[in-house]
Scaffold this motif. Structure first.
Motif, PDB file in Angstrom:
ATOM      1  N   LEU A 135       5.130  -8.715  -6.179  1.00  0.00           N
ATOM      2  CA  LEU A 135       5.584  -8.308  -7.500  1.00  0.00           C
ATOM      3  C   LEU A 135       6.200  -9.666  -8.307  1.00  0.00           C
ATOM      4  O   LEU A 135       6.130  -9.797  -9.288  1.00  0.00           O
ATOM      5  CB  LEU A 135       6.800  -7.199  -7.463  1.00  0.00           C
ATOM      6  N   GLU A 136       6.985 -10.466  -7.278  1.00  0.00           N
ATOM      7  CA  GLU A 136       7.426 -11.773  -7.969  1.00  0.00           C
ATOM      8  C   GLU A 136       6.535 -12.705  -8.365  1.00  0.00           C
ATOM      9  O   GLU A 136       6.520 -13.198  -9.174  1.00  0.00           O
ATOM     10  CB  GLU A 136       8.571 -12.348  -6.889  1.00  0.00           C
ATOM     11  N   THR A 137       5.538 -12.730  -7.328  1.00  0.00           N
ATOM     12  CA  THR A 137       4.066 -13.598  -7.653  1.00  0.00           C
ATOM     13  C   THR A 137       3.374 -12.964  -8.891  1.00  0.00           C
ATOM     14  O   THR A 137       3.004 -13.811  -9.539  1.00  0.00           O
ATOM     15  CB  THR A 137       3.440 -13.467  -6.334  1.00  0.00           C
ATOM     16  N   MET A 138       3.225 -11.754  -9.058  1.00  0.00           N
ATOM     17  CA  MET A 138       2.528 -11.339 -10.302  1.00  0.00           C
ATOM     18  C   MET A 138       3.182 -11.602 -11.512  1.00  0.00           C
ATOM     19  O   MET A 138       2.453 -11.522 -12.377  1.00  0.00           O
ATOM     20  CB  MET A 138       2.515  -9.698  -9.925  1.00  0.00           C
ATOM     21  N   LYS A 139       4.590 -12.024 -11.517  1.00  0.00           N
ATOM     22  CA  LYS A 139       5.181 -12.459 -12.942  1.00  0.00           C
ATOM     23  C   LYS A 139       4.752 -13.615 -13.102  1.00  0.00           C
ATOM     24  O   LYS A 139       4.623 -14.183 -14.411  1.00  0.00           O
ATOM     25  CB  LYS A 139       6.847 -12.496 -12.460  1.00  0.00           C
ATOM     26  N   GLU A 140       4.053 -14.413 -12.247  1.00  0.00           N
ATOM     27  CA  GLU A 140       3.721 -15.870 -12.670  1.00  0.00           C
ATOM     28  C   GLU A 140       2.259 -15.853 -13.354  1.00  0.00           C
ATOM     29  O   GLU A 140       1.932 -16.684 -14.202  1.00  0.00           O
ATOM     30  CB  GLU A 140       3.340 -16.566 -11.227  1.00  0.00           C
ATOM     31  N   TYR A 141       1.656 -14.487 -13.288  1.00  0.00           N
ATOM     32  CA  TYR A 141       0.414 -14.266 -14.087  1.00  0.00           C
ATOM     33  C   TYR A 141       0.498 -13.987 -15.384  1.00  0.00           C
ATOM     34  O   TYR A 141      -0.166 -14.070 -16.312  1.00  0.00           O
ATOM     35  CB  TYR A 141      -0.236 -13.292 -13.389  1.00  0.00           C
ATOM     36  N   GLY A 142       1.996 -14.157 -16.085  1.00  0.00           N
ATOM     37  CA  GLY A 142       2.198 -13.597 -17.275  1.00  0.00           C
ATOM     38  C   GLY A 142       1.601 -12.255 -17.679  1.00  0.00           C
ATOM     39  O   GLY A 142       1.532 -11.303 -16.985  1.00  0.00           O
ATOM     40  N   ASN A 143       0.746 -12.193 -18.858  1.00  0.00           N
ATOM     41  CA  ASN A 143       0.158 -11.128 -19.247  1.00  0.00           C
ATOM     42  C   ASN A 143      -1.124 -10.719 -18.678  1.00  0.00           C
ATOM     43  O   ASN A 143      -1.909  -9.555 -19.116  1.00  0.00           O
ATOM     44  CB  ASN A 143      -0.047 -11.166 -20.805  1.00  0.00           C
ATOM     45  N   ASP A 144      -1.813 -11.624 -17.587  1.00  0.00           N
ATOM     46  CA  ASP A 144      -2.903 -11.298 -17.134  1.00  0.00           C
ATOM     47  C   ASP A 144      -2.909 -10.497 -15.899  1.00  0.00           C
ATOM     48  O   ASP A 144      -3.004 -10.799 -14.838  1.00  0.00           O
ATOM     49  CB  ASP A 144      -3.681 -12.784 -16.856  1.00  0.00           C
ATOM     50  N   ARG A 145      -2.578  -9.483 -16.129  1.00  0.00           N
ATOM     51  CA  ARG A 145      -2.232  -8.321 -15.166  1.00  0.00           C
ATOM     52  C   ARG A 145      -3.486  -8.091 -14.224  1.00  0.00           C
ATOM     53  O   ARG A 145      -3.659  -7.849 -13.135  1.00  0.00           O
ATOM     54  CB  ARG A 145      -1.791  -6.948 -15.793  1.00  0.00           C
ATOM     55  N   ARG A 146      -4.776  -8.054 -15.076  1.00  0.00           N
ATOM     56  CA  ARG A 146      -5.945  -7.829 -14.271  1.00  0.00           C
ATOM     57  C   ARG A 146      -6.357  -8.738 -13.210  1.00  0.00           C
ATOM     58  O   ARG A 146      -6.515  -8.391 -12.066  1.00  0.00           O
ATOM     59  CB  ARG A 146      -7.169  -7.818 -15.315  1.00  0.00           C
ATOM     60  N   GLN A 147      -6.152  -9.901 -13.450  1.00  0.00           N
ATOM     61  CA  GLN A 147      -6.322 -10.922 -12.526  1.00  0.00           C
ATOM     62  C   GLN A 147      -5.312 -11.117 -11.451  1.00  0.00           C
ATOM     63  O   GLN A 147      -5.610 -11.276 -10.142  1.00  0.00           O
ATOM     64  CB  GLN A 147      -6.202 -12.366 -13.149  1.00  0.00           C
ATOM     65  N   ALA A 148      -4.113 -10.602 -11.710  1.00  0.00           N
ATOM     66  CA  ALA A 148      -2.884 -10.669 -10.757  1.00  0.00           C
ATOM     67  C   ALA A 148      -3.472  -9.305  -9.785  1.00  0.00           C
ATOM     68  O   ALA A 148      -3.216  -9.635  -8.548  1.00  0.00           O
ATOM     69  CB  ALA A 148      -1.624 -10.177 -11.305  1.00  0.00           C
ATOM     70  N   LEU A 149      -3.877  -8.211 -10.192  1.00  0.00           N
ATOM     71  CA  LEU A 149      -4.185  -7.310  -9.254  1.00  0.00           C
ATOM     72  C   LEU A 149      -5.578  -7.460  -8.822  1.00  0.00           C
ATOM     73  O   LEU A 149      -5.664  -7.207  -7.434  1.00  0.00           O
ATOM     74  CB  LEU A 149      -4.165  -5.957 -10.000  1.00  0.00           C
ATOM     75  N   GLU A 150      -6.542  -8.377  -9.262  1.00  0.00           N
ATOM     76  CA  GLU A 150      -7.547  -8.588  -8.570  1.00  0.00           C
ATOM     77  C   GLU A 150      -7.298  -9.637  -7.327  1.00  0.00           C
ATOM     78  O   GLU A 150      -7.961  -9.437  -6.352  1.00  0.00           O
ATOM     79  CB  GLU A 150      -8.655  -9.337  -9.530  1.00  0.00           C
TER      80      GLU A 150
END
Length: 64
Positions: free
Chosen positions: A33-48
């Motif tokens: 979850l902390e790492t996903m914050k680095e993706y900003g609004n690109d949630r799709r890329q984070a989950l991929e």
């Protein structure tokens, strides 16, 4: 998961269950979850990226 509008914790847990047949540990979940914050609004890329990380993990390779 994105279309279902699941929150990030639910989405990550779902990916773990689908890939590894277990939920993430508390530490794993918090780290992701902390790492996903680095993706900003690109949630799709984070989950991929989370999904690919799970599918290429040693645990997946040796247990599934």
């Amino acid at each position: 998961l994105i279309e279902e509008e699941a929150d990030n914790a639910t989405a990550v847990t779902s990916l773990f269950l689908r890939a590894l047949s277990r939920p993430p540990t508390d530490t794993q979940l918090q780290t992701i979850l902390e790492t996903m914050k680095e993706y900003g609004n690109d949630r799709r890329q984070a989950l991929e990226d989370v999904a690919w990380s799970l599918l290429t993990s040693t645990e997946f390779t040796f247990n599934h």
